[in-house]
Scaffold this motif. Structure first.
Motif, PDB file in Angstrom:
ATOM      1  N   GLU A   1      -1.489  12.139   2.118  1.00 60.67           N
ATOM      2  CA  GLU A   1      -1.868  11.310   3.260  1.00 60.67           C
ATOM      3  C   GLU A   1      -0.880  11.484   4.410  1.00 60.67           C
ATOM      4  O   GLU A   1      -1.276  11.581   5.571  1.00 60.67           O
ATOM      5  CB  GLU A   1      -1.943   9.841   2.842  1.00 60.67           C
ATOM      6  N   LEU A   2       0.410  11.547   4.081  1.00 63.01           N
ATOM      7  CA  LEU A   2       1.431  11.762   5.106  1.00 63.01           C
ATOM      8  C   LEU A   2       1.247  13.119   5.786  1.00 63.01           C
ATOM      9  O   LEU A   2       1.370  13.231   7.002  1.00 63.01           O
ATOM     10  CB  LEU A   2       2.829  11.667   4.494  1.00 63.01           C
TER      11      LEU A   2
ATOM     12  N   TRP B   1       6.781  10.048  -0.842  1.00 67.99           N
ATOM     13  CA  TRP B   1       5.827   8.972  -0.688  1.00 67.99           C
ATOM     14  C   TRP B   1       6.552   7.793  -0.053  1.00 67.99           C
ATOM     15  O   TRP B   1       7.773   7.717  -0.071  1.00 67.99           O
ATOM     16  CB  TRP B   1       5.175   8.565  -2.014  1.00 67.99           C
ATOM     17  N   THR B   2       5.797   6.893   0.549  1.00 69.24           N
ATOM     18  CA  THR B   2       6.374   5.713   1.179  1.00 69.24           C
ATOM     19  C   THR B   2       5.346   4.598   1.105  1.00 69.24           C
ATOM     20  O   THR B   2       4.348   4.704   0.390  1.00 69.24           O
ATOM     21  CB  THR B   2       6.826   6.018   2.629  1.00 69.24           C
ATOM     22  N   THR B   3       5.578   3.525   1.831  1.00 65.39           N
ATOM     23  CA  THR B   3       4.647   2.400   1.856  1.00 65.39           C
ATOM     24  C   THR B   3       4.349   2.010   3.304  1.00 65.39           C
ATOM     25  O   THR B   3       5.103   2.347   4.215  1.00 65.39           O
ATOM     26  CB  THR B   3       5.214   1.167   1.129  1.00 65.39           C
ATOM     27  N   ILE B   4       3.277   1.280   3.476  1.00 67.26           N
ATOM     28  CA  ILE B   4       2.923   0.768   4.800  1.00 67.26           C
ATOM     29  C   ILE B   4       4.060  -0.090   5.345  1.00 67.26           C
ATOM     30  O   ILE B   4       4.414   0.006   6.520  1.00 67.26           O
ATOM     31  CB  ILE B   4       1.612  -0.048   4.736  1.00 67.26           C
TER      32      ILE B   4
ATOM     33  N   ALA C   1       0.837  -1.196   0.000  1.00 65.89           N
ATOM     34  CA  ALA C   1       0.000   0.000   0.000  1.00 65.89           C
ATOM     35  C   ALA C   1       0.877   1.253   0.000  1.00 65.89           C
ATOM     36  O   ALA C   1       1.700   1.431   0.893  1.00 65.89           O
ATOM     37  CB  ALA C   1      -0.924  -0.005   1.201  1.00 65.89           C
TER      38      ALA C   1
ATOM     39  N   ILE D   1       1.617   5.217   0.403  1.00 63.08           N
ATOM     40  CA  ILE D   1       1.147   6.330   1.210  1.00 63.08           C
ATOM     41  C   ILE D   1       1.628   7.605   0.525  1.00 63.08           C
ATOM     42  O   ILE D   1       2.831   7.831   0.397  1.00 63.08           O
ATOM     43  CB  ILE D   1       1.699   6.261   2.652  1.00 63.08           C
ATOM     44  N   THR D   2       0.698   8.421   0.076  1.00 65.21           N
ATOM     45  CA  THR D   2       1.031   9.625  -0.682  1.00 65.21           C
ATOM     46  C   THR D   2       1.457  10.767   0.239  1.00 65.21           C
ATOM     47  O   THR D   2       1.218  10.734   1.443  1.00 65.21           O
ATOM     48  CB  THR D   2      -0.171  10.097  -1.508  1.00 65.21           C
TER      49      THR D   2
ATOM     50  N   TRP E   1      11.637   7.009   2.489  1.00 62.68           N
ATOM     51  CA  TRP E   1      10.681   7.647   1.586  1.00 62.68           C
ATOM     52  C   TRP E   1      11.363   7.892   0.245  1.00 62.68           C
ATOM     53  O   TRP E   1      12.583   7.844   0.136  1.00 62.68           O
ATOM     54  CB  TRP E   1      10.138   8.956   2.167  1.00 62.68           C
TER      55      TRP E   1
END
Length: 71
Positions: free
Chosen positions: A11-12, A44-47, A5, A7-8, A35
């Motif tokens: 969202e962050l 952006w990153t991931t769960i 998933a 994470i934009t 990131w």
């Protein structure tokens, strides 16, 4: 193939309260969260990467819930 998933930056920013990208990048780095720069350099990153920074390994069994007899 497993898709993690994403994470934009929006969202962050919502979760951290940092509106400026530089502050957001700094906070992610200080928290040990890997990131990547996205469009226009927005992070952006991931769960999985967030979990990894928190010491949670992918595929690790869930912790056993304690009951009244365990306390």
């Amino acid at each position: 193939m497993i898709h993690d998933a994403l994470i934009t930056a929006d969202e962050l920013a919502q979760v951290t309260g940092y509106d400026q990208d530089a502050a957001l990048k700094r906070a992610l780095t200080q928290a040990g969260i890997v990131w990547f720069p996205g469009k226009h350099g927005r992070p952006w990153t991931t769960i999985s990467l967030i979990n990894q920074a928190g010491g949670i390994q992918a595929g690790a069994p869930a912790a056993r819930k304690l009951g009244a007899d365990d306390v």
